[in-house]
Design a protein around this motif. Sequence first.
Motif, mmCIF file in Angstrom:
data_model
loop_
_atom_site.group_PDB
_atom_site.id
_atom_site.type_symbol
_atom_site.label_atom_id
_atom_site.label_comp_id
_atom_site.label_asym_id
_atom_site.label_seq_id
_atom_site.Cartn_x
_atom_site.Cartn_y
_atom_site.Cartn_z
ATOM 1 N N VAL A 120 10.170 14.099 18.970
ATOM 2 C CA VAL A 120 9.720 15.341 19.587
ATOM 3 C C VAL A 120 9.028 15.024 20.900
ATOM 4 O O VAL A 120 8.069 14.246 20.935
ATOM 5 C CB VAL A 120 8.758 16.106 18.654
ATOM 6 C CG1 VAL A 120 8.303 17.412 19.313
ATOM 7 C CG2 VAL A 120 9.421 16.383 17.319
ATOM 8 N N THR A 172 17.093 25.899 13.575
ATOM 9 C CA THR A 172 17.508 25.006 14.657
ATOM 10 C C THR A 172 16.993 23.589 14.439
ATOM 11 O O THR A 172 17.737 22.611 14.591
ATOM 12 C CB THR A 172 17.009 25.549 16.005
ATOM 13 O OG1 THR A 172 17.652 26.796 16.274
ATOM 14 C CG2 THR A 172 17.294 24.575 17.127
ATOM 15 N N VAL A 173 15.722 23.451 14.089
ATOM 16 C CA VAL A 173 15.143 22.122 13.875
ATOM 17 C C VAL A 173 15.789 21.443 12.669
ATOM 18 O O VAL A 173 16.089 20.245 12.706
ATOM 19 C CB VAL A 173 13.617 22.233 13.703
ATOM 20 C CG1 VAL A 173 13.016 20.899 13.263
ATOM 21 C CG2 VAL A 173 12.970 22.697 15.006
ATOM 22 N N LEU A 177 8.703 21.392 11.778
ATOM 23 C CA LEU A 177 8.772 19.962 11.478
ATOM 24 C C LEU A 177 8.131 19.653 10.133
ATOM 25 O O LEU A 177 8.608 18.778 9.397
ATOM 26 C CB LEU A 177 8.076 19.170 12.588
ATOM 27 C CG LEU A 177 8.751 19.204 13.965
ATOM 28 C CD1 LEU A 177 7.848 18.590 15.013
ATOM 29 C CD2 LEU A 177 10.096 18.493 13.934
ATOM 30 N N VAL A 182 13.835 29.130 14.747
ATOM 31 C CA VAL A 182 13.406 27.770 15.078
ATOM 32 C C VAL A 182 13.511 26.875 13.842
ATOM 33 O O VAL A 182 13.908 25.703 13.940
ATOM 34 C CB VAL A 182 11.978 27.767 15.638
ATOM 35 C CG1 VAL A 182 11.471 26.340 15.824
ATOM 36 C CG2 VAL A 182 11.934 28.495 16.980
ATOM 37 N N VAL A 193 14.097 16.619 20.139
ATOM 38 C CA VAL A 193 13.639 17.981 20.395
ATOM 39 C C VAL A 193 12.845 17.979 21.686
ATOM 40 O O VAL A 193 11.785 17.353 21.776
ATOM 41 C CB VAL A 193 12.779 18.519 19.240
ATOM 42 C CG1 VAL A 193 12.299 19.940 19.548
ATOM 43 C CG2 VAL A 193 13.556 18.490 17.930
ATOM 44 N N LEU A 235 6.984 24.993 16.297
ATOM 45 C CA LEU A 235 7.648 23.697 16.206
ATOM 46 C C LEU A 235 6.937 22.803 15.197
ATOM 47 O O LEU A 235 7.581 22.138 14.375
ATOM 48 C CB LEU A 235 7.682 23.022 17.582
ATOM 49 C CG LEU A 235 8.293 21.619 17.627
ATOM 50 C CD1 LEU A 235 9.716 21.630 17.104
ATOM 51 C CD2 LEU A 235 8.247 21.063 19.050
ATOM 52 N N VAL A 253 13.393 12.258 13.780
ATOM 53 C CA VAL A 253 13.298 13.371 14.725
ATOM 54 C C VAL A 253 12.261 12.973 15.764
ATOM 55 O O VAL A 253 11.099 12.742 15.434
ATOM 56 C CB VAL A 253 12.888 14.688 14.037
ATOM 57 C CG1 VAL A 253 12.778 15.813 15.075
ATOM 58 C CG2 VAL A 253 13.875 15.069 12.952
#
Length: 392
Positions: free
Chosen positions: A260, A172-173, A201, A169, A289, A197, A258
């Motif tokens: 979310v 990916t982020v 972040l 993760v 996301v 997540l 970003v």
Amino acid sequence: MRRLLERQQAGELSTRHVRAVAETVGVSERTVWRWLEQAKATGRLEAGARQGYAVSDEVWALLGEVGGNVAELRRRLAAAGGRASVPSASTLHRVIRRDRRAGRALLVEREPVVAGPSRPDPLSELGLNVVAGQGTGGQVFLREQKHLAQVPVLVPGAQVVHTPAVRSVLRTVAHAAAVGAVVCLYGDAGQGKTVVLQYALSQLPHPARVRRVHVGVHPTVPELRRVLADALELGRRLPRGAGEADLMLVNALRQPRVLVLDEAQRLPGPALEFLRGLWDHPDTNTALVLAGAGSERALRRVPALASRVLTWELVPRLGQREVATVMAAFHPLWEDVTADDVAWADEQVGHGNFRTWAKLTSHLTAEIYGRSRAVVDRRMLERACVRLKGPL
């Protein structure tokens, strides 16, 4: 030892006193309790010389090569010198965690710069290092950050464990933030999607650019437009006309951010189509996301948006073989619990579900609070499991 004995004789000794001593001298609470018993039996107040395991500079460098993966580090140490010379997984996790808390830096060496013209790497801003591997591609590691995330996990003292799912993760982020892509984070309820997540972040080089969108159940397009405007701090300036409002949103999405959107499975088809239209605009430079249990099924119902998802990231259950190691690194309470007891608890209530294990840890922490001996046994586990099972 003298002060602890005096408190114990006065009936004032508690677990927090022992824990403070253990953290100060870098040993486990069980070791301090053993020292106390020896002091009462022998009258000797000085702690015996302790030859505990220490991570050498060579082993620490190897830890950096494997991207902080303690399990992989242990496998390589066993392959190099035999399993008899390698400490247990819980000991290795504890010593590495202690050294990192003490400020020992874990860095991954940068790949040598190749001379000549090349295309700018969008991942370079993120502090990511690409370590070339055999064949095509390579393995991406996240560089150590100075400030760790404060992630709520129901119990104080817990920390995020770098399992393979967590590291995936993180990559990916970071990738999505670098290139402004759409990603989907999915998995069953309670698997730790929100926790990992939030942690991922917080590890971005510019966490202040992260914006969160909170949606209700089945929002209409005007409602989604409004919450997007609030997340982008446009709420009071958003025009009444839909066309002008959408243009203002597109202008705001030009910035590298970003966005979310948790619980994305709540979004109906029209709302997802609206998102697809915004992210289809050529000037959009914001990563999106979409996370939630069932979010992948919701996105699949809108093929135009699903086809634009860069990465489908599954957060799986904890495997039976990794539960004991992960929980020992997750919270000190599990360091002295036997593997058989952990396996029993996983069979009874845990089932590899991170949220259930966090709740079980919270119950056990509350039960042992203030006790003179903070050791979890099977009877405590049975009582905590009963509380979690609920009415039949």
